[in-house]
Design an enzyme around this catalytic site. Structure first.
Site, short mmCIF file in Angstrom:
data_model
loop_
_atom_site.label_atom_id
_atom_site.label_comp_id
_atom_site.label_asym_id
_atom_site.label_seq_id
_atom_site.Cartn_x
_atom_site.Cartn_y
_atom_site.Cartn_z
CB ALA A 158 -0.94 0.00 1.21
N GLY A 180 -1.84 -6.56 1.06
CA GLY A 180 -2.06 -7.99 1.29
C GLY A 180 -1.86 -8.42 2.72
CB THR A 223 9.38 -9.98 -12.92
OG1 THR A 223 10.28 -9.77 -14.01
CG2 THR A 223 8.75 -11.36 -13.02
CB CYS A 227 4.82 2.77 9.01
SG CYS A 227 4.05 1.45 8.03
#
Length: 374
Positions: free
Chosen positions: A69, A200, A237, A322
């Site tokens: 995010a 996630g 990727t 964070c």
């Protein structure tokens, strides 16, 4: 171990773990390769994209995978300002956003863009009209989180964005939905949002994967360039293991949002009942907050209490993970005194949390208050 720090990260569910193992051991091809191994990997990515798109009422082509995010928030803000900022240089955000929003708009501010931060009123609540009144013809983007990660406050995103779009249709709307996704019903049409950030590891998937919903027609200048993956919006990727885990977790939990919300609401009530029995504990979260996050003050410095709890194998936090224990200023925005902010603790639950765990936490908190002085 009693884990009550789910707003920081959640334990991956078995389905997510199995998806990672399968992608690492069997379906390990590069999605960009043209052979069968690459095709199988691409099919796994497509499946996850479809699941996530369906969970928020989006089209499959509107979901872009990122590393999390934080990257999604950066891409949304920097990407939109890169596309439209030359003629519209104003950004409107709430004053209680996650650091990945606040530090990004601060950086943009230093580049010459105008940033308006909307604070809650004296009652600790946000009102749509305050955001609407801050917007004008120069405004490029407005960004609001759905659920505050430190207190559980639910912001009036849908109401605000609807009114903004009615008055200024060209303004791009963005929602950091990390603490709301898979906990509250989330639909991009209902929220009237052009962009939506997801993570996630907050929903029992794994770390290192997120997504950004970008409504068709919204232009975004990429912040990561290279191999043109994700339709050129986010090169690199694709991580098939992480993406597969994300999709598997959403597939598991999307159908039980209401049931889990009701269960956690009951857990929150039990927690508040137990806390009311302890002298010196005050609750910083409002009654109408998300039940998944409860912020309290216990009259003892947060860091000391955290370590006391840790010795008992009880894990909580003092705020956003964070910020590494540093105060973000969010609590003061909600009218919490500096003294109470210094002793703030965040308890964040899931539907797997038990009343027994809450009872043990409450008794340990009582013990800690008695043993820790000042």
């Amino acid at each position: 171990m009693i884990y009550l720090d789910n707003a920081s990260t959640t334990k991956p569910c078995p389905e997510a773990v199995s998806a990672v193992i399968d992608a690492v051991t069997d379906n390990f091809g590069n999605p960009s390769s043209l052979h069968r191994a690459g095709l199988n990997a691409q099919l796994a990515v497509d499946k996850a994209r479809k699941i996530i798109a369906g969970s928020i009422g989006a089209d499959v082509g509107e979901i872009y995978f990122t590393s999390g995010a934080t990257e999604s928030n950066n891409l949304a803000l920097r990407g939109v300002m890169g596309a439209y900022g030359k003629r519209k240089n104003k950004i409107v955000v709430s004053a209680v956003e996650h650091a990945s929003i606040e530090e990004t708009v601060s950086a943009l501010e230093k580049q010459g863009f105008e940033v308006v931060r909307i604070s809650p009123r004296e009652d600790g609540q946000f009102y749509a009209e305050d955001f609407i009144n801050a917007c004008d013809e120069k405004t490029c983007i407005i960004s609001m989180m759905l659920v505050n990660n430190e207190t559980g406050h639910i912001l009036p995103v849908g109401e605000t964005f609807k009114a903004v779009k009615k008055r200024y249709p060209e303004i791009v709307t963005h929602c950091d939905c990390v603490q709301g996704y898979m906990k509250l019903p989330v639909n991009v049409r209902t929220l009237n949002t052009d962009m939506l950030s997801l993570s996630g590891h907050k929903i029992h998937a794994v770390k290192g994967i997120g997504a950004l919903y970008i409504k068709k027609g919204i232009r975004v200048v990429p912040t990561v360039t290279g191999g043109h993956q994700e339709k050129g919006i986010r090169s690199g990727t694709e991580s098939v293991p992480l993406i597969s885990a994300f999709g598997s977790a959403v597939e598991k939990y999307n159908l039980t949002i209401k049931e889990r919300y009701e269960k956690v609401t009951g857990l929150k009530k039990h927690l508040l009942d137990r806390l009311s029995e302890i002298d010196g504990v005050s609750v910083n979260s409002p009654e109408n907050a998300s039940p998944y996050v409860v912020n309290i003050s216990a009259g003892r410095r947060s860091e000391i209490m955290l370590h006391f709890m840790e010795q008992k194998e009880i894990y909580i936090s003092s705020g956003s993970a964070c910020s590494k224990g540093q105060q973000s200023g969010v609590l003061q925005q909600f009218g919490i005194t500096r003294k109470n902010a210094d002793s703030a603790l965040r308890i964040s639950m899931t539907a797997e949390t038990t009343t027994q765990e809450i009872d043990i936490f409450a008794e340990t908190l009582r013990e800690g208050i008695e043993k820790i002085r000042g």
